[in-house]
Design a protein around this motif. Sequence first.
Motif, PDB file in Angstrom:
ATOM      1  N   LEU A 187       0.854  -1.182   0.000  1.00  0.00           N
ATOM      2  CA  LEU A 187       0.000   0.000   0.000  1.00  0.00           C
ATOM      3  C   LEU A 187       0.892   1.235   0.000  1.00  0.00           C
ATOM      4  CD1 LEU A 187      -2.802   1.339   0.246  1.00  0.00           C
ATOM      5  CD2 LEU A 187      -2.590   1.077   2.730  1.00  0.00           C
TER       6      LEU A 187
ATOM      7  N   GLN B 250      -8.601  -3.014   7.364  1.00  0.00           N
ATOM      8  CA  GLN B 250      -8.300  -2.056   8.429  1.00  0.00           C
ATOM      9  C   GLN B 250      -7.263  -1.037   7.976  1.00  0.00           C
ATOM     10  OE1 GLN B 250      -7.082  -4.538  11.687  1.00  0.00           O
ATOM     11  NE2 GLN B 250      -9.181  -5.076  12.246  1.00  0.00           N
ATOM     12  N   ASN B 251      -6.244  -1.502   7.287  1.00  0.00           N
ATOM     13  CA  ASN B 251      -5.216  -0.583   6.800  1.00  0.00           C
ATOM     14  C   ASN B 251      -5.749   0.329   5.710  1.00  0.00           C
ATOM     15  OD1 ASN B 251      -2.317  -0.850   7.897  1.00  0.00           O
ATOM     16  ND2 ASN B 251      -3.182  -2.912   7.965  1.00  0.00           N
TER      17      ASN B 251
ATOM     18  N   LEU C 240      -7.811   2.944   7.495  1.00  0.00           N
ATOM     19  CA  LEU C 240      -6.953   3.877   8.226  1.00  0.00           C
ATOM     20  C   LEU C 240      -6.349   4.917   7.294  1.00  0.00           C
ATOM     21  CD1 LEU C 240      -5.245   4.579  10.842  1.00  0.00           C
ATOM     22  CD2 LEU C 240      -3.507   3.093   9.830  1.00  0.00           C
ATOM     23  N   TRP C 241      -5.734   4.465   6.221  1.00  0.00           N
ATOM     24  CA  TRP C 241      -5.051   5.384   5.324  1.00  0.00           C
ATOM     25  C   TRP C 241      -6.027   6.190   4.476  1.00  0.00           C
ATOM     26  CZ3 TRP C 241      -0.442   6.881   6.390  1.00  0.00           C
ATOM     27  CH2 TRP C 241       0.372   6.055   7.164  1.00  0.00           C
TER      28      TRP C 241
ATOM     29  N   GLU D 219      -7.198  -7.504   8.080  1.00  0.00           N
ATOM     30  CA  GLU D 219      -6.055  -6.604   8.310  1.00  0.00           C
ATOM     31  C   GLU D 219      -5.884  -5.648   7.128  1.00  0.00           C
ATOM     32  OE1 GLU D 219      -1.255  -6.847   9.170  1.00  0.00           O
ATOM     33  OE2 GLU D 219      -2.393  -8.698   8.969  1.00  0.00           O
ATOM     34  N   LEU D 220      -6.049  -6.154   5.924  1.00  0.00           N
ATOM     35  CA  LEU D 220      -5.980  -5.305   4.735  1.00  0.00           C
ATOM     36  C   LEU D 220      -7.061  -4.233   4.790  1.00  0.00           C
ATOM     37  CD1 LEU D 220      -5.010  -4.533   1.892  1.00  0.00           C
ATOM     38  CD2 LEU D 220      -6.514  -6.323   1.004  1.00  0.00           C
TER      39      LEU D 220
ATOM     40  N   TRP E 222       2.473   0.203   4.030  1.00  0.00           N
ATOM     41  CA  TRP E 222       2.078  -1.108   4.561  1.00  0.00           C
ATOM     42  C   TRP E 222       2.395  -2.172   3.534  1.00  0.00           C
ATOM     43  CZ3 TRP E 222      -1.972  -4.704   3.461  1.00  0.00           C
ATOM     44  CH2 TRP E 222      -2.231  -5.622   4.476  1.00  0.00           C
ATOM     45  N   ARG E 223       2.840  -3.320   4.008  1.00  0.00           N
ATOM     46  CA  ARG E 223       3.184  -4.430   3.112  1.00  0.00           C
ATOM     47  C   ARG E 223       2.859  -5.737   3.819  1.00  0.00           C
ATOM     48  NH1 ARG E 223       8.035  -5.791  -0.554  1.00  0.00           N
ATOM     49  NH2 ARG E 223       8.157  -3.537  -0.739  1.00  0.00           N
TER      50      ARG E 223
END
Length: 86
Positions: A52, A73-74, A77-78, A70-71, A60-61
């Motif tokens: 990302l 959520q990220n 967030l971003w 988790e993906l 993020w990776r």
Amino acid sequence: MSRDCGVCHAVEPKLESVLADWPQIAAVRADVAELPALAGRFHALAAPVVILFVQGREVWRVAKFIYMDELAQNLALWAAQYPEAV
């Protein structure tokens, strides 16, 4: 992604489903077997890998074992922090 990667083929529809919730996020898929220089440039040593970027910076990776929650959520967030730039 890699055309010979069973995990990649299993993960791809799940990724597409998560990404469908974020139409403002541009997603690019590349086959590392066809573009080895790209894999090298981004140090994609395992497949599949999700990276990302926000405003051209990797934030993020995750590789091999991609947890869709988790993906999501990220992405949330971003996207909330940079709604115009993700």
